[in-house]
Design an enzyme around this catalytic site. Structure first.
Site, PDB file in Angstrom:
ATOM      1  N   ALA A 126       0.884  -1.176   0.000  1.00 50.37           N
ATOM      2  CA  ALA A 126       0.000   0.000   0.000  1.00 50.37           C
ATOM      3  C   ALA A 126       0.915   1.218   0.000  1.00 50.37           C
ATOM      4  CB  ALA A 126      -0.927  -0.020   1.217  1.00 50.37           C
ATOM      5  N   ALA A 127       1.493   1.514  -1.155  1.00 46.90           N
ATOM      6  CA  ALA A 127       2.726   2.295  -1.213  1.00 46.90           C
ATOM      7  C   ALA A 127       2.546   3.806  -1.336  1.00 46.90           C
ATOM      8  CB  ALA A 127       3.585   1.798  -2.381  1.00 46.90           C
ATOM      9  N   PRO A 149       1.889   7.689  -0.670  1.00 49.11           N
ATOM     10  CA  PRO A 149       2.399   8.437  -1.821  1.00 49.11           C
ATOM     11  C   PRO A 149       3.830   8.109  -2.227  1.00 49.11           C
ATOM     12  CG  PRO A 149       2.540   9.790   0.136  1.00 49.11           C
ATOM     13  CD  PRO A 149       1.870   8.511   0.566  1.00 49.11           C
ATOM     14  N   GLY A 150       4.537   7.261  -1.460  1.00 48.98           N
ATOM     15  CA  GLY A 150       5.858   6.835  -1.891  1.00 48.98           C
ATOM     16  C   GLY A 150       6.971   6.985  -0.879  1.00 48.98           C
ATOM     17  N   GLY A 151       6.671   7.480   0.314  1.00 49.71           N
ATOM     18  CA  GLY A 151       7.716   7.665   1.315  1.00 49.71           C
ATOM     19  C   GLY A 151       8.459   6.390   1.646  1.00 49.71           C
ATOM     20  N   LYS A 152       7.715   5.333   1.905  1.00 47.65           N
ATOM     21  CA  LYS A 152       8.354   4.089   2.295  1.00 47.65           C
ATOM     22  C   LYS A 152       8.986   3.395   1.086  1.00 47.65           C
ATOM     23  CE  LYS A 152       5.515   3.853   6.396  1.00 47.65           C
ATOM     24  NZ  LYS A 152       4.948   5.226   6.203  1.00 47.65           N
ATOM     25  N   GLU A 210      -0.388   0.361  -5.341  1.00 52.93           N
ATOM     26  CA  GLU A 210      -1.419   1.205  -4.733  1.00 52.93           C
ATOM     27  C   GLU A 210      -2.739   0.912  -5.416  1.00 52.93           C
ATOM     28  OE1 GLU A 210      -3.806   3.547  -2.773  1.00 52.93           O
ATOM     29  OE2 GLU A 210      -1.703   3.262  -2.149  1.00 52.93           O
ATOM     30  N   ARG A 249      -3.964   7.958  -6.466  1.00 51.85           N
ATOM     31  CA  ARG A 249      -2.818   7.874  -5.556  1.00 51.85           C
ATOM     32  C   ARG A 249      -1.659   7.114  -6.199  1.00 51.85           C
ATOM     33  NH1 ARG A 249      -2.996   8.641  -0.227  1.00 51.85           N
ATOM     34  NH2 ARG A 249      -2.020   6.640   0.281  1.00 51.85           N
ATOM     35  N   CYS A 308      -0.248   4.193  11.147  1.00 53.40           N
ATOM     36  CA  CYS A 308      -0.051   5.508  11.765  1.00 53.40           C
ATOM     37  C   CYS A 308      -1.212   5.776  12.719  1.00 53.40           C
ATOM     38  CB  CYS A 308       0.078   6.596  10.710  1.00 53.40           C
ATOM     39  SG  CYS A 308      -1.324   6.743   9.580  1.00 53.40           S
TER      40      CYS A 308
END
Length: 465
Positions: free
Chosen positions: A103-104, A106-109, A127, A132, A225
């Site tokens: 579940a990637a 917006p791309g931070g991880k 995603e 998104r 989160c």
């Protein structure tokens, strides 16, 4: 901050004498941070100040990011708050791993995972929501990730195609978002006392598909989160009971990171190995992280061989690409090419047949095949190191401001520069392509990304670092 009805009562009961400090933390300023991109040729910051290093990891810095800075537009930095940066640090893939970020967006991880892979191995960043997924694809492009597939699927669509495939899986699960209340107060609009339980139902569905894609001996990193036990310790308790071959791994917890709470689930003492990040104990927002390993062996899992992708590219397309490559990229030779209509890609090694998979990005977007010519893409400029391109032109601040605004400009000392394609750089990193014609640099910065530079970029001195 006015918290949702029922939230204070819930956490006053759970946290006891810690509750007052926890609830007071929602009125404290958020901590902004970013990561430096180790995939870039030059990693010294140019116009992004920072006040400190993030307490975990080598790339995190505490500071705000300007979307119109040199550092951001060249992909040297990625904005990500400190707590979220611990997730990929815990997953910690190594070069050569096959990694799924399920579940990637917006791309931070995903960009963080790519930093560890260093271009070796395969990263599938997925995603489910198309809009998104588009943002995810754009962020992966700016970061210069060459060894990733960006896909747009429900997990149940992916699991049959990737059964027992991945060495590492990261699921930063859709959740009730309690840890984002301070950063994004709009997240409170969705919260009620029953919302965490509803999110937990979805998380169990996603995890059911995720475990199918885990290789024997592979590792699953689960994060949220949110502070909700229903989505955190109780989810991991359900996971290890449902799949006894998954074992909770210990997490190295930096100062301020708390143990998980077995008493908030079924009392399994192994749950203390999970990690909780509370905003009243550290500089960051809320997070929960668990890491599990599969104890299955190859003999326990039946896998079917992958079909290799069809990489046949039309002869005229190959000729146009080769004519461009031989002159401009003499040392750059992708192992395979893929074409999607008139768009040409260099896909990562080790991908399966992509038929039936909704692919948003397959490795590096090389460029567009046009009538009698090949036009390189911004993605290629961001993925390359300057020493890979035959002609390189280092922009001044004034020239860069013209370039990102979409303007052409005349180069200084025209006799020094021959006509042709140039990789344009700022701060030693690619920022786009230009084509020089008799001293005038033609602009190929994408129209949708252009902006006006409103203030002078300040080159930060080395002694700040």
């Amino acid at each position: 901050m006015e918290l949702p009805i029922g939230f204070e009562a819930k956490y006053s009961k759970l946290l006891g004498d810690q509750a007052e400090a926890f609830l007071a933390s929602f009125d404290q300023p958020i901590i902004k941070a970013f990561r430096i991109n180790p995939l870039k040729a030059q990693q010294a910051l140019y116009d992004t100040p920072f006040v400190d290093k993030v307490a975990w990891g080598q790339w995190g810095r505490v500071g705000a990011v300007s979307g119109h800075s040199v550092d951001h537009t060249t992909g040297l930095i990625y904005s990500q708050e400190p707590s979220a940066q611990l997730v990929a640090e815990v997953a910690h893939p190594v070069p050569g791993d096959k990694v799924l970020d399920l579940a990637a967006a917006p791309g931070g991880k995903s960009t963080h995972l790519a930093s560890f892979l260093q271009g070796a191995g395969l990263l599938v960043s997925n995603e489910i929501f198309r809009k998104r997924a588009t943002i995810l694809s754009e962020n992966m492009e700016r970061f210069g990730v060459a060894n990733a597939l960006v896909t747009n699927h429900a997990p149940a669509d992916l699991s049959p195609r990737f059964a027992g495939f991945f060495d590492k899986i990261v699921l930063d699960a859709p959740c009730s978002g309690e840890g984002m209340f301070r950063k994004d107060p709009a997240a409170m609009q969705y919260w009620d006392v029953d919302y965490p339980a509803k999110c937990a139902d979805l998380q169990r569905e996603i995890l059911t598909e995720a475990v199918k894609m885990l290789k024997p001996g592979g590792e699953l990193t689960y994060s949220t989160c949110t502070f909700a036990p229903e989505e955190d310790e109780q989810m991991i308790a359900w996971l290890v009971n449902e799949y006894p071959w998954l074992t909770i791994m210990p997490i190295n917890k930096p100062a301020g990171v708390d143990d998980g709470r077995p008493d908030w689930a079924d009392g399994n003492p192994e749950l203390a190995k999970t990690a909780r990040l509370f905003p009243h104990h550290l500089a960051g927002e809320g997070h929960f992280i668990a890491k599990l390993v599969s104890t299955l062996t190859e003999d326990d899992v039946a896998t079917k061989p992958f079909k290799t992708p069809n990489t046949k590219v039309a002869k005229d397309a190959l000729e146009l690409w080769e004519a461009f490559r031989s002159v401009n990229l003499p040392t750059f030779q992708p192992t395979q090419l893929l074409s999607f209509g008139d768009q040409l890609y260099a896909p990562p090694a080790g991908i399966p047949d992509l038929k039936g998979i909704s692919v948003m990005r397959a490795g590096v977007h090389l460029g567009t095949l046009k009538k009698n010519r090949f036009e390189p893409s911004l993605a290629l400029a961001l993925a390359l190191h300057p020493d890979q391109f035959a002609r390189v032109y280092a922009l001044t601040d004034a020239e860069w401001a013209k370039y990102v605004h979409g303007d052409t400009f005349m180069v200084a000392d025209r006799t020094q520069w021959s006509n042709g394609w140039y990789l344009l750089t700022m701060n030693g990193n690619g920022t786009g392509f230009g084509k020089l014609v008799d001293g005038q640099m033609k602009n190929f910065y994408p129209k949708g990304l252009r902006f006006a530079v409103r203030e002078t970029n300040i080159h930060l001195e080395d002694d700040l670092y």
